[in-house]
Scaffold this motif. Structure first.
Motif, PDB file in Angstrom:
ATOM      1  N   VAL A 110       0.833  -1.213   0.000  1.00  0.00           N
ATOM      2  CA  VAL A 110       0.000   0.000   0.000  1.00  0.00           C
ATOM      3  C   VAL A 110       0.865   1.260   0.000  1.00  0.00           C
ATOM      4  O   VAL A 110       0.562   2.226  -0.709  1.00  0.00           O
ATOM      5  N   THR A 141       1.031   4.078  -2.888  1.00  0.00           N
ATOM      6  CA  THR A 141       0.847   5.492  -2.587  1.00  0.00           C
ATOM      7  C   THR A 141       1.974   6.336  -3.181  1.00  0.00           C
ATOM      8  O   THR A 141       1.732   7.388  -3.773  1.00  0.00           O
ATOM      9  N   SER A 160      -5.651   4.930   3.101  1.00  0.00           N
ATOM     10  CA  SER A 160      -5.544   3.475   3.151  1.00  0.00           C
ATOM     11  C   SER A 160      -4.209   3.038   3.747  1.00  0.00           C
ATOM     12  O   SER A 160      -4.162   2.103   4.548  1.00  0.00           O
ATOM     13  N   SER A 161      -3.130   3.706   3.383  1.00  0.00           N
ATOM     14  CA  SER A 161      -1.839   3.327   3.955  1.00  0.00           C
ATOM     15  C   SER A 161      -1.761   3.680   5.437  1.00  0.00           C
ATOM     16  O   SER A 161      -1.181   2.929   6.229  1.00  0.00           O
ATOM     17  N   HIS A 176      -3.616   0.971   7.298  1.00  0.00           N
ATOM     18  CA  HIS A 176      -2.830  -0.262   7.387  1.00  0.00           C
ATOM     19  C   HIS A 176      -1.746  -0.160   8.455  1.00  0.00           C
ATOM     20  O   HIS A 176      -1.546  -1.089   9.231  1.00  0.00           O
ATOM     21  N   LYS A 230      -8.406  -6.233   4.189  1.00  0.00           N
ATOM     22  CA  LYS A 230      -8.402  -4.780   4.109  1.00  0.00           C
ATOM     23  C   LYS A 230      -7.832  -4.276   2.795  1.00  0.00           C
ATOM     24  O   LYS A 230      -8.254  -3.267   2.286  1.00  0.00           O
ATOM     25  N   ASN A 251     -10.181  -3.835  -0.142  1.00  0.00           N
ATOM     26  CA  ASN A 251     -11.070  -2.678   0.023  1.00  0.00           C
ATOM     27  C   ASN A 251     -10.439  -1.417  -0.533  1.00  0.00           C
ATOM     28  O   ASN A 251     -11.118  -0.558  -1.067  1.00  0.00           O
ATOM     29  N   SER A 252      -9.107  -1.270  -0.394  1.00  0.00           N
ATOM     30  CA  SER A 252      -8.465  -0.117  -1.014  1.00  0.00           C
ATOM     31  C   SER A 252      -8.400  -0.284  -2.514  1.00  0.00           C
ATOM     32  O   SER A 252      -8.434   0.689  -3.248  1.00  0.00           O
TER      33      SER A 252
END
Length: 143
Positions: free
Chosen positions: A36, A40, A93-94, A97, A121, A124-125
């Motif tokens: 993630v 990003t 999202s990151s 996490h 999870k 979902n992102s």
């Protein structure tokens, strides 16, 4: 690089979901957070390339339907709106996490459910990425 933005969350989810017992909870945490955060950072680079220079990027993966009068291709389109929306989605999202490592560390069942949670999870992102990135025809057809 642009396809990696889409594929990395999927690969991290597969690695932590299917191979979670072999890599353990810590391995699942490292893999998902790395995927993630890397996604990003790639989205930030894409923002500087596409968003600030206002040069859209279209990637055609393959032709889905190729008929005489109907040509439907499956591809991805990165324009300034898409990459500007990727930044807040992937940053949040990151952060979720990374934060979840702390609040899941005290879970007594973390050894069993932690791998499932980290594998659950990440898709979902990826769902938001699937809504924002497809090319124009799919956006029109799928809403």
């Amino acid at each position: 690089m642009y396809l990696a933005i889409i594929i990395l969350p999927l690969l991290g989810s597969i690695a932590s979901g299917f191979f979670g017992r072999k890599i353990g909870v810590t391995g699942a945490q490292i893999i998902t957070c790395t995927c993630v955060i890397t996604t990003t950072l790639l989205a930030v680079v894409a923002f500087f390339e596409v968003g600030l220079n206002n040069i859209p990027v279209s990637i055609e993966v393959f032709r889905w339907i190729d008929s005489e009068s109907l040509n439907v291709s499956w591809g991805f389109h990165f324009d300034s709106l898409t990459v500007s929306m990727l930044i807040p989605v992937l940053v949040v999202s990151s952060l979720v996490h990374v934060y979840s490592i702390g609040y899941m560390s005290h879970d007594p069942r973390g050894c069993v459910t932690g791998k499932r949670i980290y594998g659950g999870k990440l898709p979902n992102s990826g769902e938001l990425l699937k809504l924002k990135i497809p090319n124009h025809s799919r956006k029109v057809i799928g809403g």
